[in-house]
Design a protein around this motif. Structure first.
Motif, mmCIF file in Angstrom:
data_model
loop_
_atom_site.group_PDB
_atom_site.id
_atom_site.type_symbol
_atom_site.label_atom_id
_atom_site.label_comp_id
_atom_site.label_asym_id
_atom_site.label_seq_id
_atom_site.Cartn_x
_atom_site.Cartn_y
_atom_site.Cartn_z
ATOM 1 N N ALA A 214 1.314 -0.780 0.054
ATOM 2 C CA ALA A 214 0.395 -0.238 -0.176
ATOM 3 C C ALA A 214 0.416 1.403 0.036
ATOM 4 N N ASP A 215 1.844 1.178 0.722
ATOM 5 C CA ASP A 215 3.187 2.238 0.916
ATOM 6 C C ASP A 215 3.975 2.306 -0.594
ATOM 7 N N TYR A 216 3.403 1.646 -1.229
ATOM 8 C CA TYR A 216 4.517 2.075 -2.757
ATOM 9 C C TYR A 216 5.187 3.336 -2.825
ATOM 10 N N ASP A 217 6.277 3.123 -4.175
ATOM 11 C CA ASP A 217 6.516 4.664 -3.809
ATOM 12 C C ASP A 217 5.887 4.556 -5.537
ATOM 13 N N ALA A 218 5.513 5.707 -6.004
ATOM 14 C CA ALA A 218 4.785 6.150 -7.151
ATOM 15 C C ALA A 218 5.637 6.832 -8.041
ATOM 16 N N LYS A 219 7.180 6.819 -7.474
ATOM 17 C CA LYS A 219 8.507 7.514 -8.555
ATOM 18 C C LYS A 219 8.414 6.283 -9.098
ATOM 19 N N GLN A 220 9.006 4.882 -8.548
ATOM 20 C CA GLN A 220 9.884 3.473 -8.481
ATOM 21 C C GLN A 220 7.928 3.136 -10.333
ATOM 22 N N ILE A 221 6.991 2.892 -9.225
ATOM 23 C CA ILE A 221 5.538 1.674 -9.465
ATOM 24 C C ILE A 221 4.832 2.670 -10.186
ATOM 25 N N LYS A 222 4.376 2.179 -11.432
ATOM 26 C CA LYS A 222 3.045 3.371 -12.036
ATOM 27 C C LYS A 222 2.212 2.024 -12.460
ATOM 28 N N LEU A 223 0.799 2.106 -11.525
ATOM 29 C CA LEU A 223 -0.174 1.246 -11.563
ATOM 30 C C LEU A 223 -0.831 2.009 -13.042
ATOM 31 N N GLU A 224 -1.012 0.502 -13.337
ATOM 32 C CA GLU A 224 -2.564 0.691 -15.025
ATOM 33 C C GLU A 224 -3.173 0.041 -14.624
ATOM 34 N N GLY A 225 -3.959 0.603 -15.724
ATOM 35 C CA GLY A 225 -5.789 -0.153 -14.967
ATOM 36 C C GLY A 225 -6.949 0.715 -14.027
ATOM 37 N N ARG A 226 -7.610 -0.425 -13.285
ATOM 38 C CA ARG A 226 -8.404 0.100 -12.277
ATOM 39 C C ARG A 226 -7.477 0.152 -11.278
ATOM 40 N N VAL A 227 -7.829 1.262 -10.847
ATOM 41 C CA VAL A 227 -6.366 1.235 -9.393
ATOM 42 C C VAL A 227 -7.674 1.222 -8.166
#
Length: 197
Positions: free
Chosen positions: A143-156
């Motif tokens: 849940a506390d992932y780094d949004a600069k290193q990981i980009k979530l695609e699709g339905r979040v």
């Protein structure tokens, strides 16, 4: 919408009367409703409408804002463009329209540019993947992932953790070794004009 009422013949009325008699005798509430209808009041159906409530989670898209820099080091950017031009004639290729060339000609030029650009990158940068898992493998993202290193695609949906399929490992620079320069006065000249005399 009102429904058209049709008359019922004697035989169905005869058997229906027996059924209604026992229902009338067995339920005081039903008898009261029948009495109300007999007085001209609106008929109340036995089946009351059911209100269904459902909680719906809001679907959000995670957007990462562009980094805000206090200062911009233009010298490093100019130096990199100089290297790409020198080794791959990158600026020449980008500045020229390729609309008039067929795919074979563009492919032959792209092969040379690819080799030159790869040489510059390998000589001056150490680049590694952000995530070393094989592509198309399943990952669990906290849940506390780094949004600069990981980009979530699709339905979040929700606040995580998330489970998904790795479609691209990402890239990151772990070391930079650009040549040192004594003067930055001429770094904006990416390539000098060439004059044959």
């Amino acid at each position: 919408m009102s429904q058209k009422i049709t008359s019922i013949s004697f035989i169905p009325r005869f058997f229906g009367a027996f059924g209604q008699f026992f229902k009338y005798m067995g339920s005081g509430e039903y008898a009261a409703r029948c009495a109300a209808v007999g007085k001209g009041e609106a008929f109340a159906f036995e089946a009351q409408p059911t209100v269904v409530t459902k909680e719906v989670e809001v679907i959000r898209e995670v957007e990462v804002a562009a980094p805000v820099l206090d200062s911009v080091n233009e010298d490093g950017a100019h130096q990199l463009l100089q290297l790409l031009q020198r080794e791959a004639r990158f600026i020449d290729f980008i500045q020229e329209s390729i609309d008039g060339y067929d795919d074979a000609d563009v492919g032959a030029a792209a092969r040379q540019i690819h080799a030159g650009c790869a040489k510059v990158i390998k000589q001056h940068f150490t680049i590694e993947v952000v995530n070393s898992a094989p592509e198309n493998s399943r990952l669990e993202i906290p849940a506390d992932y780094d949004a600069k290193q990981i980009k979530l695609e699709g339905r979040v949906e929700g606040a995580g953790p998330y489970t998904g399929t790795l479609i691209h490992p990402g890239w990151k620079v772990t070391n930079t070794q650009l040549p040192k320069v004594n003067s930055t006065d001429n770094l904006t000249i990416l390539a000098p004009a060439e004059v044959e005399v």
